[in-house]
Design a protein around this motif. Sequence first.
Motif, PDB file in Angstrom:
ATOM      1  N   PHE A  18      -2.734  -3.987  -9.898  1.00  0.00           N
ATOM      2  CA  PHE A  18      -2.753  -2.632  -9.361  1.00  0.00           C
ATOM      3  C   PHE A  18      -4.186  -2.172  -9.085  1.00  0.00           C
ATOM      4  N   VAL A  19      -4.355  -1.506  -7.932  1.00  0.00           N
ATOM      5  CA  VAL A  19      -5.604  -0.827  -7.596  1.00  0.00           C
ATOM      6  C   VAL A  19      -5.247   0.623  -7.285  1.00  0.00           C
ATOM      7  N   VAL A  20      -5.937   1.568  -7.890  1.00  0.00           N
ATOM      8  CA  VAL A  20      -5.687   2.997  -7.690  1.00  0.00           C
ATOM      9  C   VAL A  20      -6.987   3.636  -7.239  1.00  0.00           C
ATOM     10  N   ALA A  21      -6.933   4.462  -6.175  1.00  0.00           N
ATOM     11  CA  ALA A  21      -8.150   5.062  -5.623  1.00  0.00           C
ATOM     12  C   ALA A  21      -7.830   6.401  -4.981  1.00  0.00           C
ATOM     13  N   ASP A  22      -8.872   7.226  -4.845  1.00  0.00           N
ATOM     14  CA  ASP A  22      -8.688   8.552  -4.246  1.00  0.00           C
ATOM     15  C   ASP A  22      -8.768   8.534  -2.733  1.00  0.00           C
ATOM     16  N   ASP A  23      -9.362   7.500  -2.155  1.00  0.00           N
ATOM     17  CA  ASP A  23      -9.440   7.424  -0.688  1.00  0.00           C
ATOM     18  C   ASP A  23      -9.320   5.963  -0.261  1.00  0.00           C
ATOM     19  N   LEU A  24      -9.125   5.778   1.038  1.00  0.00           N
ATOM     20  CA  LEU A  24      -8.833   4.443   1.544  1.00  0.00           C
ATOM     21  C   LEU A  24     -10.026   3.502   1.408  1.00  0.00           C
ATOM     22  N   ALA A  25     -11.230   4.002   1.641  1.00  0.00           N
ATOM     23  CA  ALA A  25     -12.403   3.128   1.529  1.00  0.00           C
ATOM     24  C   ALA A  25     -12.507   2.554   0.124  1.00  0.00           C
ATOM     25  N   GLU A  26     -12.318   3.404  -0.874  1.00  0.00           N
ATOM     26  CA  GLU A  26     -12.368   2.941  -2.259  1.00  0.00           C
ATOM     27  C   GLU A  26     -11.227   1.977  -2.555  1.00  0.00           C
ATOM     28  N   LEU A  27     -10.049   2.243  -1.996  1.00  0.00           N
ATOM     29  CA  LEU A  27      -8.897   1.371  -2.226  1.00  0.00           C
ATOM     30  C   LEU A  27      -9.161  -0.025  -1.679  1.00  0.00           C
ATOM     31  N   VAL A  28      -9.659  -0.119  -0.446  1.00  0.00           N
ATOM     32  CA  VAL A  28      -9.886  -1.431   0.164  1.00  0.00           C
ATOM     33  C   VAL A  28     -10.973  -2.188  -0.586  1.00  0.00           C
ATOM     34  N   ARG A  53      15.914   7.055  -4.796  1.00  0.00           N
ATOM     35  CA  ARG A  53      15.219   5.835  -4.376  1.00  0.00           C
ATOM     36  C   ARG A  53      14.333   5.963  -3.143  1.00  0.00           C
ATOM     37  N   THR A  54      14.370   7.087  -2.413  1.00  0.00           N
ATOM     38  CA  THR A  54      13.584   7.173  -1.184  1.00  0.00           C
ATOM     39  C   THR A  54      12.816   8.482  -1.146  1.00  0.00           C
ATOM     40  N   ALA A  55      11.505   8.381  -1.097  1.00  0.00           N
ATOM     41  CA  ALA A  55      10.652   9.564  -1.065  1.00  0.00           C
ATOM     42  C   ALA A  55      10.813  10.301   0.261  1.00  0.00           C
ATOM     43  N   LYS A  84      -2.414  15.230  -0.615  1.00  0.00           N
ATOM     44  CA  LYS A  84      -1.465  15.904  -1.499  1.00  0.00           C
ATOM     45  C   LYS A  84      -0.543  14.911  -2.192  1.00  0.00           C
ATOM     46  N   HIS A  85      -0.396  13.721  -1.619  1.00  0.00           N
ATOM     47  CA  HIS A  85       0.511  12.722  -2.188  1.00  0.00           C
ATOM     48  C   HIS A  85      -0.239  11.626  -2.947  1.00  0.00           C
ATOM     49  N   GLY A  86      -1.548  11.795  -3.110  1.00  0.00           N
ATOM     50  CA  GLY A  86      -2.354  10.780  -3.753  1.00  0.00           C
ATOM     51  C   GLY A  86      -2.211  10.762  -5.265  1.00  0.00           C
ATOM     52  N   PRO A  87      -2.914   9.796  -5.897  1.00  0.00           N
ATOM     53  CA  PRO A  87      -3.862   8.864  -5.300  1.00  0.00           C
ATOM     54  C   PRO A  87      -3.181   7.742  -4.521  1.00  0.00           C
ATOM     55  N   VAL A 101       0.866  -1.176   0.000  1.00  0.00           N
ATOM     56  CA  VAL A 101       0.000   0.000   0.000  1.00  0.00           C
ATOM     57  C   VAL A 101       0.901   1.223   0.000  1.00  0.00           C
ATOM     58  N   LEU A 102       0.670   2.144  -0.919  1.00  0.00           N
ATOM     59  CA  LEU A 102       1.542   3.303  -1.090  1.00  0.00           C
ATOM     60  C   LEU A 102       0.740   4.423  -1.735  1.00  0.00           C
ATOM     61  N   ASP A 103       1.440   5.443  -2.229  1.00  0.00           N
ATOM     62  CA  ASP A 103       0.767   6.546  -2.906  1.00  0.00           C
ATOM     63  C   ASP A 103       1.591   6.964  -4.122  1.00  0.00           C
ATOM     64  N   GLN A 104       1.102   7.968  -4.842  1.00  0.00           N
ATOM     65  CA  GLN A 104       1.766   8.374  -6.076  1.00  0.00           C
ATOM     66  C   GLN A 104       3.154   8.925  -5.814  1.00  0.00           C
ATOM     67  N   THR A 105       3.359   9.637  -4.711  1.00  0.00           N
ATOM     68  CA  THR A 105       4.688  10.163  -4.391  1.00  0.00           C
ATOM     69  C   THR A 105       5.698   9.035  -4.238  1.00  0.00           C
ATOM     70  N   ILE A 106       5.286   7.958  -3.580  1.00  0.00           N
ATOM     71  CA  ILE A 106       6.193   6.826  -3.368  1.00  0.00           C
ATOM     72  C   ILE A 106       6.415   6.068  -4.673  1.00  0.00           C
ATOM     73  N   VAL A 107       5.363   5.820  -5.438  1.00  0.00           N
ATOM     74  CA  VAL A 107       5.544   5.009  -6.647  1.00  0.00           C
ATOM     75  C   VAL A 107       6.464   5.711  -7.641  1.00  0.00           C
ATOM     76  N   LYS A 108       6.378   7.043  -7.743  1.00  0.00           N
ATOM     77  CA  LYS A 108       7.203   7.720  -8.744  1.00  0.00           C
ATOM     78  C   LYS A 108       8.664   7.795  -8.329  1.00  0.00           C
ATOM     79  N   LYS A 109       8.945   7.761  -7.019  1.00  0.00           N
ATOM     80  CA  LYS A 109      10.329   7.869  -6.557  1.00  0.00           C
ATOM     81  C   LYS A 109      10.954   6.508  -6.275  1.00  0.00           C
ATOM     82  N   GLU A 110      10.155   5.567  -5.812  1.00  0.00           N
ATOM     83  CA  GLU A 110      10.726   4.348  -5.233  1.00  0.00           C
ATOM     84  C   GLU A 110      10.515   3.088  -6.057  1.00  0.00           C
TER      85      GLU A 110
END
Length: 558
Positions: free
Chosen positions: A401-411, A465-467, A476-479, A349-358
């Motif tokens: 991959f699952v991409v969502a704007d909030d945690l409820a939608e992600l789960v 390699r590390t956000a 701000k770091h989503g989705p 489980v991560l966010d867009q900031t992490i996926v683009k850097k890590e």
Amino acid sequence: MDADVIVVGAGLAGLVACAELVRAGKKVVLLDQENAANLGGQAFWSFGGIFLVDTPMQRRLGVKDSLDLAWQDWQGSAGWDRLDGDHPEDEWAEKWGRAFVEFAAGEARPWLNEQGVRFTPVVGWAERGAGSAAGHGNSVPRFHVPWGTGTGISEPFADRARAAADVRGLTLRFRHRVDRLEFTDGRVTGVSGAVLAPDEAPRGVSSSRDEVGSFTLQAQAVVIATGGIGGDHDRVRRWWPERLGTPPKKMVTGVPAHVDGRMLDIAAEQGVRLVNRDRMWHYTEGLQNWDPVWPGHGIRILPGPSSMWLDARGRRLPAPGLPGYDTLGTLKILRTTPDIADYDYSWFVLDQTIVKKEFALSGSEQNPDITDRDLGLLLRTRLGRSAPGPVEAFKEHGADFVVADDLAELVRGMNALSGDDLLDEDGIRAQIVARDNELANPYSKDAQTIGIRNSRRFLGDRLFRTATPHALLDPKHGPLIAVRLWIVTRKTLGGIQTDLQGRALDAEGQPIEGLYAAGEAAGFGGGGAHGYNALEGTFLGQCIFTGRTVGRALAAAL
């Protein structure tokens, strides 16, 4: 005699052995069951990282390394414990391990440069370990990335083979499958097998096994360099060790189908000693490839340290089950914990900031910036605002991959993808909030948070390699992103037992005259130079080292 030496297997270890033999003026026949498009073997497909010690690249990034520290890490990771009896399984493995670390700390880098291998300034910190100074893992970054990724390692040697073919004493015979070693008075004097029907399948694609003839070739010596078992799930399950629990019902495959281990069984049936066959190396961060080359094609995520790792029931994995830390330690957690062992997957489980850097994906085809040696693209890709193109393609097209704007939608999306409704939103939210709370200060009791802070102190990780530490639930770091992870088969750590010249041994621990082994088929040296664990960058490194050793030993002996 058809040649001085027959080399079976046109992967990296076989190519390096050929290069040394041809340079010494020996006549060599190189055999492979695949076509010419596959010259270079698995190395071509790899990310290409090489384990090197105390290099200028490390020093420029402020890394202090040494032979003593590297050997401490290697011993702690290997854990050789089969040293008793008349013919210990680990007797030669330990000696090969020491020899390789000395090579990695000495002439490896300048010698590779002489062969045409060039390295990027990037040094990665792979396999960070289980959390103890004397245990498994790299104390410092040692993963040196070549320009060209895996092709930057394999192609210089493949080019030498092409140039030497039928001109300087090297004969290339593709679509020749070896089925038997030929012995004369107890000495290996050749091989025999089937000529397979011509097949113009692209590199890595499964090819025909139709036989159109047979062959027998004679030589003063034979080198087995045919790789491991990672492409054959039945063989993987056959040798799966109890210490790692039960093998998954579903795995993805990190190597082409022709990496089938059949030559290992042929050698064993003819009196060659194989040891440590229950030692293997499979990754826990595998994805189903949306654009596959071979059957069940899996791609491994090379993760930075910030993704939150959950088991199939949505519980955060305990240390050492942290991204990028302890491959087999994590595999053991996933396969031996009673209430999740029936599930073959886990989650990031991560966010867009992490996926683009890590997020990086293992494989030459997944890293066009480095593979194509495009510095501008490298800087735009690794320092840009979006994730690398291949990562974004997996995010858009990948089945995991699952991409969502909030945690409820992600789960909800995670439960829909797995189809088993094991995940509870409130439970996952509570764990994420607890993790986010640990990031409010530059210090923490949380092992993963401590690791993130430690990683940011290394310049290479901070840049590439590390956000920047942040709360996962900060929009701000989503989705938000969830990634379903599978076990991806890869390497065989045991194999043909060899002495320090690469001579294959028999059941009594004696050299079999005329028979040598190199690369993964030899357990990367001695039948298990890694022991129980690898430090990464060591698979290609030891293919090179064992191939070079065997080539030089034969050149001197013949």
